[in-house]
Design a protein around this motif. Structure first.
Motif, PDB file in Angstrom:
ATOM      1  N   ALA A  99       0.841  -1.203   0.000  1.00 25.48           N
ATOM      2  CA  ALA A  99       0.000   0.000   0.000  1.00 25.48           C
ATOM      3  C   ALA A  99       0.875   1.252   0.000  1.00 25.48           C
ATOM      4  O   ALA A  99       0.589   2.219  -0.735  1.00 25.48           O
ATOM      5  CB  ALA A  99      -0.925  -0.011   1.208  1.00 25.48           C
ATOM      6  N   ASP A 100       1.945   1.264   0.806  1.00 20.40           N
ATOM      7  CA  ASP A 100       2.872   2.406   0.815  1.00 20.40           C
ATOM      8  C   ASP A 100       3.536   2.592  -0.540  1.00 20.40           C
ATOM      9  O   ASP A 100       3.685   3.715  -1.030  1.00 20.40           O
ATOM     10  CB  ASP A 100       3.947   2.221   1.886  1.00 20.40           C
ATOM     11  CG  ASP A 100       3.406   2.387   3.295  1.00 20.40           C
ATOM     12  OD1 ASP A 100       2.287   2.919   3.441  1.00 20.40           O
ATOM     13  OD2 ASP A 100       4.107   1.971   4.247  1.00 20.40           O
ATOM     14  N   LYS A 102       2.387   1.722  -3.447  1.00 18.80           N
ATOM     15  CA  LYS A 102       1.380   2.244  -4.383  1.00 18.80           C
ATOM     16  C   LYS A 102       1.187   3.741  -4.167  1.00 18.80           C
ATOM     17  O   LYS A 102       1.120   4.519  -5.126  1.00 18.80           O
ATOM     18  CB  LYS A 102       0.058   1.481  -4.171  1.00 18.80           C
ATOM     19  CG  LYS A 102      -1.103   2.021  -4.943  1.00 18.80           C
ATOM     20  CD  LYS A 102      -0.980   1.681  -6.402  1.00 18.80           C
ATOM     21  CE  LYS A 102      -2.271   2.060  -7.108  1.00 18.80           C
ATOM     22  NZ  LYS A 102      -2.061   2.801  -8.312  1.00 18.80           N
ATOM     23  N   ARG A 103       1.109   4.172  -2.900  1.00 17.97           N
ATOM     24  CA  ARG A 103       0.937   5.596  -2.589  1.00 17.97           C
ATOM     25  C   ARG A 103       2.138   6.399  -3.106  1.00 17.97           C
ATOM     26  O   ARG A 103       1.964   7.446  -3.739  1.00 17.97           O
ATOM     27  CB  ARG A 103       0.786   5.771  -1.082  1.00 17.97           C
ATOM     28  CG  ARG A 103       0.525   7.210  -0.643  1.00 17.97           C
ATOM     29  CD  ARG A 103       0.424   7.322   0.884  1.00 17.97           C
ATOM     30  NE  ARG A 103       1.463   6.604   1.610  1.00 17.97           N
ATOM     31  CZ  ARG A 103       2.696   7.072   1.816  1.00 17.97           C
ATOM     32  NH1 ARG A 103       3.057   8.226   1.331  1.00 17.97           N
ATOM     33  NH2 ARG A 103       3.568   6.358   2.503  1.00 17.97           N
ATOM     34  N   MET A 104       3.358   5.900  -2.882  1.00 18.36           N
ATOM     35  CA  MET A 104       4.549   6.620  -3.350  1.00 18.36           C
ATOM     36  C   MET A 104       4.619   6.645  -4.873  1.00 18.36           C
ATOM     37  O   MET A 104       5.020   7.650  -5.459  1.00 18.36           O
ATOM     38  CB  MET A 104       5.814   5.974  -2.766  1.00 18.36           C
ATOM     39  CG  MET A 104       5.991   6.257  -1.289  1.00 18.36           C
ATOM     40  SD  MET A 104       7.587   5.717  -0.640  1.00 18.36           S
ATOM     41  CE  MET A 104       7.269   3.990  -0.383  1.00 18.36           C
ATOM     42  N   ASP A 106       2.081   6.702  -6.900  1.00 18.35           N
ATOM     43  CA  ASP A 106       1.115   7.713  -7.336  1.00 18.35           C
ATOM     44  C   ASP A 106       1.677   9.121  -7.146  1.00 18.35           C
ATOM     45  O   ASP A 106       1.504   9.991  -8.008  1.00 18.35           O
ATOM     46  CB  ASP A 106      -0.200   7.564  -6.569  1.00 18.35           C
ATOM     47  CG  ASP A 106      -0.935   6.280  -6.923  1.00 18.35           C
ATOM     48  OD1 ASP A 106      -0.621   5.683  -7.982  1.00 18.35           O
ATOM     49  OD2 ASP A 106      -1.833   5.869  -6.143  1.00 18.35           O
ATOM     50  N   GLN A 107       2.369   9.364  -6.036  1.00 18.55           N
ATOM     51  CA  GLN A 107       2.974  10.670  -5.796  1.00 18.55           C
ATOM     52  C   GLN A 107       4.065  10.974  -6.821  1.00 18.55           C
ATOM     53  O   GLN A 107       4.172  12.101  -7.325  1.00 18.55           O
ATOM     54  CB  GLN A 107       3.554  10.732  -4.385  1.00 18.55           C
ATOM     55  CG  GLN A 107       2.513  10.784  -3.290  1.00 18.55           C
ATOM     56  CD  GLN A 107       3.134  10.756  -1.904  1.00 18.55           C
ATOM     57  OE1 GLN A 107       4.327  10.480  -1.746  1.00 18.55           O
ATOM     58  NE2 GLN A 107       2.327  11.031  -0.890  1.00 18.55           N
TER      59      GLN A 107
END
Length: 172
Positions: A99-100, A102-104, A106-107
């Motif tokens: 999940a982390d 994926k978030r990074m 996207d950023q």
């Protein structure tokens, strides 16, 4: 005794009857083989039910076991439970890391898009205008061209010949 065996071999029995014991053993082996294959197929197709029943029944009773064996079995079960707890924790950690990630990702994609838009706007702003120069600038350029440089004073070399200084000028 040898005479009886020799008489049996010399008898007029057909050859099929002499080899019947070999054939019957092969037939028996094939029947056992096919029976084992059928049993394995039956177990394989019902594996889920067999596993579900064994889990419902729980651990086997330890009534007839020695104390050392019981202790070893309890230790094995506790280690299995610890291992399954560790595996569950690792799976949770892996999920959180994914999940982390994926978030990074996207950023990073958002930042890359912003950088590309800034670079394209900077390139558009730094491009020189194609329009014609104003009339005032062109008149001043013409005036600068009309002014001729002043003529130098002193000796001038023509064709690359060396200059000879005049006697009273003070040059060597």
């Amino acid at each position: 005794m040898m005479d009886v065996v020799a008489e049996a071999n010399a008898s007029e029995l057909p050859r099929i009857l002499h080899k019947s014991s070999r054939r019957s053993s092969w037939i028996l082996v094939l029947l056992v083989f096919f029976g084992l294959c059928a049993a394995a197929a039956c177990v394989w197709t019902n594996m889920e039910t067999i596993l579900a029943r064994s889990q419902v029944l729980g651990p086997a009773p330890m009534h007839g076991l020695s104390p050392e064996v019981r202790e070893a079995l309890l230790e094995v079960r506790s280690e299995q439970q610890r291992a399954s707890d560790v595996i569950a924790e690792l799976n949770r950690n892996i999920g959180a890391q994914q999940a982390d990630l994926k978030r990074m990702t996207d950023q990073i994609e958002a930042l890359t898009a912003k950088i590309e838009s800034l670079q394209s706007s900077l390139a558009a702003a730094s491009a020189p205008p194609v329009s014609s120069p104003p009339a005032a600038q062109s008149a001043s350029k013409l005036a600068k061209r009309a002014v001729q440089p002043s003529k130098p004073e002193g000796p001038i070399s023509v064709g690359g010949a060396p200059l000879i200084p005049e006697p009273g000028s003070g040059q060597h």
